[in-house]
Structures are given as structure tokens and as C-alpha cells.
Design a protein around this motif. Structure first.
Motif, PDB file in Angstrom:
ATOM      1  N   LYS A 187      76.351   6.293  15.891  1.00  0.00           N
ATOM      2  CA  LYS A 187      75.248   5.398  16.259  1.00  0.00           C
ATOM      3  C   LYS A 187      75.449   4.804  17.648  1.00  0.00           C
ATOM      4  CE  LYS A 187      74.149   4.246  11.459  1.00  0.00           C
ATOM      5  NZ  LYS A 187      73.966   3.166  10.459  1.00  0.00           N
ATOM      6  N   LEU A 188      75.854   5.665  18.572  1.00  0.00           N
ATOM      7  CA  LEU A 188      76.111   5.222  19.949  1.00  0.00           C
ATOM      8  C   LEU A 188      74.876   4.594  20.578  1.00  0.00           C
ATOM      9  CD1 LEU A 188      77.828   5.056  22.525  1.00  0.00           C
ATOM     10  CD2 LEU A 188      77.135   7.424  23.034  1.00  0.00           C
ATOM     11  N   GLN A 189      73.704   5.153  20.321  1.00  0.00           N
ATOM     12  CA  GLN A 189      72.492   4.618  20.935  1.00  0.00           C
ATOM     13  C   GLN A 189      72.244   3.166  20.511  1.00  0.00           C
ATOM     14  OE1 GLN A 189      70.819   6.302  23.383  1.00  0.00           O
ATOM     15  NE2 GLN A 189      72.537   7.727  23.087  1.00  0.00           N
ATOM     16  N   LYS A 190      72.562   2.871  19.276  1.00  0.00           N
ATOM     17  CA  LYS A 190      72.436   1.494  18.798  1.00  0.00           C
ATOM     18  C   LYS A 190      73.411   0.581  19.534  1.00  0.00           C
ATOM     19  CE  LYS A 190      72.571  -1.284  14.552  1.00  0.00           C
ATOM     20  NZ  LYS A 190      72.776  -1.258  13.073  1.00  0.00           N
ATOM     21  N   LEU A 191      74.640   1.050  19.748  1.00  0.00           N
ATOM     22  CA  LEU A 191      75.629   0.279  20.491  1.00  0.00           C
ATOM     23  C   LEU A 191      75.181   0.061  21.932  1.00  0.00           C
ATOM     24  CD1 LEU A 191      78.436  -1.018  20.881  1.00  0.00           C
ATOM     25  CD2 LEU A 191      79.318   1.290  21.377  1.00  0.00           C
ATOM     26  N   LEU A 192      74.657   1.093  22.571  1.00  0.00           N
ATOM     27  CA  LEU A 192      74.223   0.966  23.963  1.00  0.00           C
ATOM     28  C   LEU A 192      73.068  -0.021  24.096  1.00  0.00           C
ATOM     29  CD1 LEU A 192      74.414   4.733  24.985  1.00  0.00           C
ATOM     30  CD2 LEU A 192      76.009   2.907  25.629  1.00  0.00           C
ATOM     31  N   LYS A 193      72.160  -0.012  23.124  1.00  0.00           N
ATOM     32  CA  LYS A 193      71.082  -0.998  23.148  1.00  0.00           C
ATOM     33  C   LYS A 193      71.626  -2.407  22.989  1.00  0.00           C
ATOM     34  CE  LYS A 193      67.208   1.902  21.650  1.00  0.00           C
ATOM     35  NZ  LYS A 193      66.215   2.199  20.584  1.00  0.00           N
ATOM     36  N   PHE A 194      72.636  -2.554  22.116  1.00  0.00           N
ATOM     37  CA  PHE A 194      73.258  -3.872  21.943  1.00  0.00           C
ATOM     38  C   PHE A 194      73.890  -4.337  23.247  1.00  0.00           C
ATOM     39  CE2 PHE A 194      77.181  -6.264  21.218  1.00  0.00           C
ATOM     40  CZ  PHE A 194      76.686  -7.381  20.552  1.00  0.00           C
ATOM     41  N   ILE A 195      74.621  -3.453  23.918  1.00  0.00           N
ATOM     42  CA  ILE A 195      75.273  -3.813  25.185  1.00  0.00           C
ATOM     43  C   ILE A 195      74.241  -4.251  26.220  1.00  0.00           C
ATOM     44  CG2 ILE A 195      76.563  -2.858  27.148  1.00  0.00           C
ATOM     45  CD1 ILE A 195      78.043  -1.078  25.078  1.00  0.00           C
TER      46      ILE A 195
END
Length: 475
Positions: free
Chosen positions: A427-435
């Protein structure tokens, strides 16, 4: 290349008089055995100090606290073991009176379904809730085992003790930590701004030194100086230097010797160094190899004076006992949504590479000249499980905050320069959105380990920081 020191745990054995006392006695022995089998030391009441070596009354709690105080400098954490229901007041009073302010782990031993008579029933399942309720009332922070009840001899508790040990190393390692800020923040990097004052509220101090002072000390150092020559030999032993001018290597050696001396003089543990582009323009090398060597020795050093970055590196290194690196979340990897390229120029520790060699810094060589950019450690990041973390100051709200999680570096093909690897994170895309939504920096600390849950626990439970865990947590 783990470098764990021997841990020491205080043990509080809970007991309640109308429950079977023999369970407290055997439970004490089981917990001591579990701690010692993990290579740690135990500080615990003897059976001569109280009934079964347990803590039940206020008098026993006070005596237990005195025992812990005598070992204040040694004790990394406290384990509360409940072989029967236990006396919640005795446990809470012992912790309060000791006042050690170290992590606390609550363990309760399970009942056997075929041993539920008055002579063998434990009720630890229930007693754990009472102990936790009292600790909540007393304002004492505590950690929980993965399962509500676990035997000290179980594989589950063995794993939990390893996790708890990592939590304790982080908390102790950050106590009165002093970070060296070597040089000014590069003007182009607003992203590495931070608040020293907010860090100070967590007992973390920043000791600055201007690059002019570093250059001045280098200028006064003779080429034949013992420290410079020792560092030169260490550089050549650390990394392949074929094709690197001897004059550049000597500059690196003197830079490293001066930084080492200053850190010892100021009792600084870890560092962050100005790089772009003062060192290259006005001294003629990059500091990457010197920083790589420090990080490889579990003394993290971050570039661009990213003080929160080196702090994040240190948390991972304390937890795992292995070197950390500071990387950029740098590129997508093709069209794979859970993969990305992590990169730096690089000062990555040798521990991170399949193979490593010294080279020049290709990005800024065109600006300051190749001859002024020797000293990078370049190569492909090896494959393996990894943890990542980033903790910073939120200056608007006056808090420390960050995130952590787990993933892996892969062997996916990658042809590029510097120090680079392909990371795969669920779920990297979710992490990148969080960042991006939360406005975190593009720098992230990484470590070849699975310690992210320990980092999160230390941050949120004992340091009082806001921490986002990327992934699934039991609680």
C-alpha cells in the motif's frame, strides 16, 4: 553485524495471597529463565526478600522500589509478570516509588483448561486488566504482550521480549541525546527545517558548529597528524579507492579526524552535516565516505543538516543493532504501485550495499567540477527486509510527530548512479499520500531489520510523540 549490548530488566512478580502461592514461586523462576535465555540480566526480589520473591504489600513494593533504585543506571525496562491474579496496588506502587521512567511490559501466564481447581487456577487473565487499570490511574506508561496471556517459556513471549528490548534500547538511547549539527542548513533545502526547542522538550539537545570552524581546525592539522593518518588508513580499508586522487583522500581523512575530535569534545553521539555545496566549493571533497563510515559504526550521520533525519536513523539503529541510512523517496519504479526507487548520492553505510566503491558526486560535479566531488560511496542496495521511519518537529503545533513501517528492498533491475535500491512497501500509494497530505520531508531513514513496531511503540507510548504506523497493528 548486530551490536546489542547486554540488557537488564527489573522483574516484579505479582501475587495475591488467596491465590495459589506456588504459582508465584514457579512463575518467578520461569520469568528469570526466560530473561536469562534471551541473554539479559534480571534484577528481582529473592525468595528471602518476600513470600515467593513476589510483591504484594506496600512494604514489599517500597523494598522492591529501593532494589530497583540501586540498579537505576543498569535497568533498561521492567517486566511485570502475573503468574496468578496478582496485587495490582503492589505492582503500581513499586513502579511509582522506583520512579525509573523506563518502559514496562505486562505479562500474564495462561491458565490450563485441565487445571482449573482451587489449587491450580491462576486468574491472571483477569488480574492483568486490574494491573493495567491501576497503572492507568497512576499515569504509568506500559506495553502489552501480543497475546493477552503468554507463558514466559513460549515462542510468543520470546518474540515479545525481543520487541520490548528494542523499545527499551530506543528509549534509553534517546535519553539526554546530543546531536551535532555541522554547518548551516543549505539554503535550497527548506524541507529540513526543524525546531531545536521542540526536540529539547524530549531531552534531545543540538550542538551546532559552523563549517568555518571545521575548516579552521583542518587547516591547523598537519598532513602527518596521527589522527589524520589513522583516518586515511581506515578509509582505504573501508572502501575501494581506485582512481581517487591521494590529495582528495587526505582531505577526507582530515575532515573525518576533525569531526571525530569535535564530537568527542562536545559529547555528541550522532551528527548531521552540511554538504551542498559549501564543502565541495570551498574544501574540495564530499563528506559522504566519512559519514558512511560513522553510520556503519552505528553512529548515524545525515546530510543536508537533517537533524530529525539522523534522529530517525538512530532510533532504527538502536532498535536493531545494525546500521541505518538516510534516503530520498526518489522515483517511481515503472508502473508498479507498491515499488519505488530510494536513492542518495551517497553516504549510505557499507552494510547497505551488495558491492561498494568510492566515486565522485555526479549530480553537482557539473557545477563545482569533478575534481571537487570525490568521496561518494556508490553501488546497488542489497535485497532484504527493511524498516523505515521519519520523525520530525511540527513547529505549528509544538509536537514531535512521524511515521514508521516495514517493507523490503528487492533485486529488481535498476541502472542508475549513486547509492540506490528498489523498495517494495505494501500500500505504498497510501503511504505516499499520507506523507504529502501531512507535509513530511522527502528524506526517510531505513534499516535492514523488522523493528518498525518497536519504533512506533517507543515513540507513541514512552516518548509522547505522535506516530503513524503504516500497516496492521494488534492495538
Amino acid at each position: 553485524m548486530a551490536a546489542h549490548r547486554t540488557m537488564t530488566f527489573g522483574i516484579i512478580v505479582g501475587n495475591r495471597g488467596f491465590f495459589p502461592g506456588h504459582l508465584a514461586n514457579s512463575g518467578r523462576e520461569e520469568m528469570i529463565a526466560a530473561v536469562e535465555s534471551a541473554g539479559a540480566k534480571a534484577v528481582v526480589f529473592s525468595t528471602e526478600d518476600s513470600n515467593y520473591g513476589a510483591v504484594e504489600t506496600y512494604v514489599e513494593a517500597a523494598r522492591c522500589a529501593e532494589l530497583f533504585k540501586k540498579h537505576r543506571e543498569e535497568i533498561d525496562g521492567i517486566i511485570v509478570t502475573l503468574p496468578n491474579f496478582g496485587d495490582e496496588r503492589g505492582v503500581a506502587d513499586a513502579l511509582r516509588l522506583a520512579g525509573l521512567k523506563v518502559p514496562v511490559l505486562i505479562q500474564a501466564t495462561p491458565d490450563r483448561s485441565d487445571a482449573m481447581t482451587i489449587a491450580t487456577r491462576r486468574d491472571s487473565f483477569c488480574g492483568k486488566m486490574s494491573a493495567c487499570n491501576n497503572l492507568m490511574q497512576y499515569g504509568i506508561a506500559y506495553s502489552l504482550t501480543t497475546l493477552h496471556t503468554e507463558s514466559p517459556a513460549s515462542a510468543e513471549f520470546k518474540a515479545d521480549l525481543e520487541w520490548f528490548s528494542a523499545v527499551c534500547r530506543i528509549v534509553k538511547g534517546l535519553k539526554n541525546l546530543r546531536i551535532g549539527a555541522i554547518g548551516a542548513r543549505p539554503a535550497a533545502f527548506n524541507t529540513v527545517r526543524y525546531s531545536e526547542r521542540i526536540m529539547e522538550t524530549s531531552g534531545i539537545s543540538v550542538e551546532p558548529i559552523d563549517l568555518s570552524e571545521i575548516f579552521g581546525r583542518i587547516q591547523r592539522m598537519k598532513d602527518s597528524d596521527d589522527a589524520a593518518q589513522a583516518k586515511l588508513a581506515a578509509i582505504k580499508k573501508y572502501v575501494t579507492t581506485m582512481g581517487i586522487p591521494e590529495a582528495a583522500l587526505l582531505k577526507m581523512a582530515k575532515l573525518g579526524a576533525v569531526i571525530d575530535g569535535w564530537m568527542k569534545e562536545k559529547f555528541v553521539t550522532i551528527s548531521a552535516v552540511q554538504c551542498w555545496t559549501s564543502l565541495e566549493e570551498y574544501f574540495g571533497v564530499v563528506p559522504c565516505t566519512i559519514m558512511s563510515m560513522m553510520s556503519n559504526d552505528l553512529i548515524p550521520s545525515a546530510c543536508e543538516v537533517d537533524v530529525p533525519g539522523t534522529l530517525s536513523m538512530y532510533m532504527l539503529a538502536l532498535a536493531s543493532g545494525t546500521p541505518s541510512a538516510l534516503l530520498d523517496w526518489n522515483n517511481n519504479y515503472g508502473n508498479h504501485p507498491d515499488k519505488c526507487v530510494c536513492f542518495h548520492c551517497s553516504n549510505l553505510p557499507k552494510h547497505f550495499f551488495k558491492e561498494v566503491r568510492m566515486d565522485f558526486q555526479e549530480i553537482i560535479a557539473g557545477t563545482v567540477g569533478k575534481e571537487n566531488t570525490f568521496g561518494t560511496c556508490v553501488g546497488r542496495v542489497k535485497a532484504g527486509a527493511m524498516s523505515f521511519a521519519r520523525y520530525s518537529t511540527d513547529d505549528r503545533r509544538g509536537v514531535m510527530r512521524g511515521y514508521t513501517g516495514a517493507g523490503k528492498f528487492t533485486d529488481d533491475p535498476l541502472e542508475t548512479f549513486g547509492g540506490a535500491g528498489v523498495a517494495e512497501i505494501p500500500k505504498l500509494q497510501k503511504l505516499l499520500k499520507f506523507i504529502c497530505r501531512e507535509g513530511f520531508e522527502h528524506h526517510v531513514a531505513a534499516n535492514f531489520s523488522d523493528v518498525s513496531k518497536a519504533v512506533h511503540e517507543a515513540a507513541v507510548r514512552y516518548l509522547g510523540w505522535e506516530s503513524h504506523y503504516h500497516g496492521e497493528l494488534e492495538d
